[in-house]
Design an enzyme around this catalytic site. Structure first.
Site, PDB file in Angstrom:
ATOM      1  N   GLY A   1     -13.378  -3.676  -0.849  1.00  0.00           N
ATOM      2  CA  GLY A   1     -14.153  -2.932  -1.925  1.00  0.00           C
ATOM      3  C   GLY A   1     -13.916  -1.500  -1.958  1.00  0.00           C
ATOM      4  N   HIS A   2     -13.562  -0.748  -0.871  1.00  0.00           N
ATOM      5  CA  HIS A   2     -13.511   0.740  -0.896  1.00  0.00           C
ATOM      6  C   HIS A   2     -12.401   1.188  -1.816  1.00  0.00           C
ATOM      7  CE1 HIS A   2     -10.940   1.851   2.408  1.00  0.00           C
ATOM      8  NE2 HIS A   2     -11.017   0.691   2.838  1.00  0.00           N
TER       9      HIS A   2
ATOM     10  N   THR B   1     -26.515 -11.764   9.012  1.00  0.00           N
ATOM     11  CA  THR B   1     -27.365 -11.443   7.758  1.00  0.00           C
ATOM     12  C   THR B   1     -26.392 -10.368   6.687  1.00  0.00           C
ATOM     13  OG1 THR B   1     -29.279 -11.381   9.077  1.00  0.00           O
ATOM     14  CG2 THR B   1     -29.425 -10.262   6.962  1.00  0.00           C
TER      15      THR B   1
ATOM     16  N   ASN C   1       0.813  -1.261   0.026  1.00  0.00           N
ATOM     17  CA  ASN C   1      -0.120   0.123  -0.028  1.00  0.00           C
ATOM     18  C   ASN C   1       0.414   1.515  -0.208  1.00  0.00           C
ATOM     19  OD1 ASN C   1       0.386  -1.577   2.594  1.00  0.00           O
ATOM     20  ND2 ASN C   1      -0.312   0.440   3.463  1.00  0.00           N
TER      21      ASN C   1
ATOM     22  N   CYS D   1       0.584   7.565  12.064  1.00  0.00           N
ATOM     23  CA  CYS D   1       0.436   8.339  13.269  1.00  0.00           C
ATOM     24  C   CYS D   1      -0.127   7.554  14.432  1.00  0.00           C
ATOM     25  CB  CYS D   1      -0.642   9.490  12.927  1.00  0.00           C
ATOM     26  SG  CYS D   1      -0.306  10.684  13.915  1.00  0.00           S
TER      27      CYS D   1
END
Ligand SMILES: Cc1ncc(COP(=O)(O)O)c(C=O)c1O
Length: 360
Positions: free
Chosen positions: A186-187, A223, A137, A310
């Site tokens: 997903g984001h 769910t 990342n 941080c």
């Protein structure tokens, strides 16, 4: 505003939102219900499962929906056993759950890459479960996961890979990588936050984090978040269909940015010679704190990230750069620009203009 922080998160795609809305309004059934509304919800979740499987060349039944990359990584590590090894550059969502196994830490070289010799040394220590991310990342460095998996598979060692940063940026094939588990979020591909999945080969036994009604083949009770699954599915479909165009666009912007940065004598681009994601540039300006540049850019409406995390109010140098052998002082200079296909050359030029006073 100029948004260059796409490895942190991405904006929701309008088409994804459109796909989700009916499941937040009129189609509110529980996928476990037998009646019509339930069946509609169930079928929407299954279509999403197929779309996600298609993005990573897996079988729909191999997809376990989770609440994000963090949960996918935790689920994978919860299913680890015996001697565990993880790379030195993993995301905290692998590092933290791995701690309980007192894991072997796999080193990387100055380019952020795990060398073949390191893997042969690792195999001699006879690990049972290994976790190595596909793309980092911070640096964007891509590990040779298929080669590593081939060696580990021969010895029956389970390999998990965190592919959160790879999807939507490079082709990812669960089948061709040969890993047993692969984490997704997903984001990072314009789906809503709180969406994710763990792709699992049926040869591994999963230890669920959540027990209850037995949803997701007993691997993840609760769910299903239907609208979020639908959104993730739609984003996966778009990422697959548009991958070539997005990759080309991001790579041309990255090349432009790096060519401009190369003109500054005080700039270092970290891991530049390694194979990297087409959207990620981690660089530092000698003697200039990355956090300071971030704040200055923020005042001008430009969002980037610094290379430091941080922790308790104090900016610590990135563990990824330290693992690469970069001195703490230089690691503190790191600035991460993570592009998307929606960025423009004009935005890149504006960034260059804004950092010029630091870089000359
Ligand atoms: C490499 C990597 N793994 C896992 C995660 C966690 O994903 P999520 O934010 O969906 O929990 C991230 C997010 O920053 C990441 O970059």
């Amino acid at each position: 505003m100029i948004y260059f922080d796409n490895n942190a998160t991405t904006p929701l795609d309008e088409r994804v939102l459109e796909a989700m809305l009916p499941f937040m309004k009129t189609m509110y059934g529980n996928p476990s219900s037998v009646h019509r509304l339930g069946r509609v919800a169930k079928s929407a979740v299954e279509i999403a499962r197929e779309q996600i499987a298609a993005l990573v060349d897996a079988q729909p039944l191999q997809v376990i929906f989770t609440s994000g990359g963090t949960e996918a990584n935790n689920l994978a590590l919860n299913s680890a056993f015996g001697r565990v090894a993880i790379s030195a550059i993993e995301h905290p969502s692998v590092f933290e759950p791995a701690k309980r196994y007192n894991p072997e830490i796999i080193p990387v070289n100055r380019d952020g890459l795990i060398e073949p010799k390191t893997i042969s040394d690792l195999i001699e220590k006879r690990p049972d479960f290994v976790s190595i991310m596909l793309a980092n990342n911070e640096t964007g460095v891509i590990q040779p996961i298929a080669d590593i998996a081939a060696q580990l598979n021969e010895r029956g060692i389970i390999l998990h890979t965190d592919a959160v940063q790879a999807i939507g940026k490079i082709p990812v094939s669960f089948r061709q990588l040969g890993v047993q588990m692969l984490s997704l979020s997903g984001h990072k591909i314009s789906a809503p936050k709180g969406s994710g999945a763990l792709i699992v080969d049926k040869s591994v036994s999963i230890s669920p984090l959540l027990l209850g009604g037995g949803q997701e083949q007993n691997h993840r009770s609760g769910t299903e978040n239907v609208a979020v699954c639908v959104g993730f599915g739609k984003a996966a479909e778009l990422a697959k269909n548009e991958l070539d165009a997005r990759q080309t666009r991001m790579l041309s912007l990255r090349t432009m940015l790096e060519n401009k940065l190369a003109q500054f004598s005080k700039v270092t681009i970290f891991a530049q010679s390694a194979l990297r994601l087409p959207n990620t540039v981690l660089f530092g300006i000698d003697g200039v704190d990355g956090e300071l540049v971030l704040l200055k850019l923020d005042q001008r409406g430009v969002c980037v990230s610094s290379g430091s995390a941080c922790a308790s109010g104090e900016a610590e140098p990135s563990h990824v750069l330290l693992a690469m052998g970069i001195a703490p002082q230089q690691a503190q200079t790191a600035i991460r620009v993570s592009l998307s296909h929606q960025n423009t050359p004009a935005e890149v030029l504006e960034l260059i203009e804004l950092i010029t006073p630091y870089g000359v």
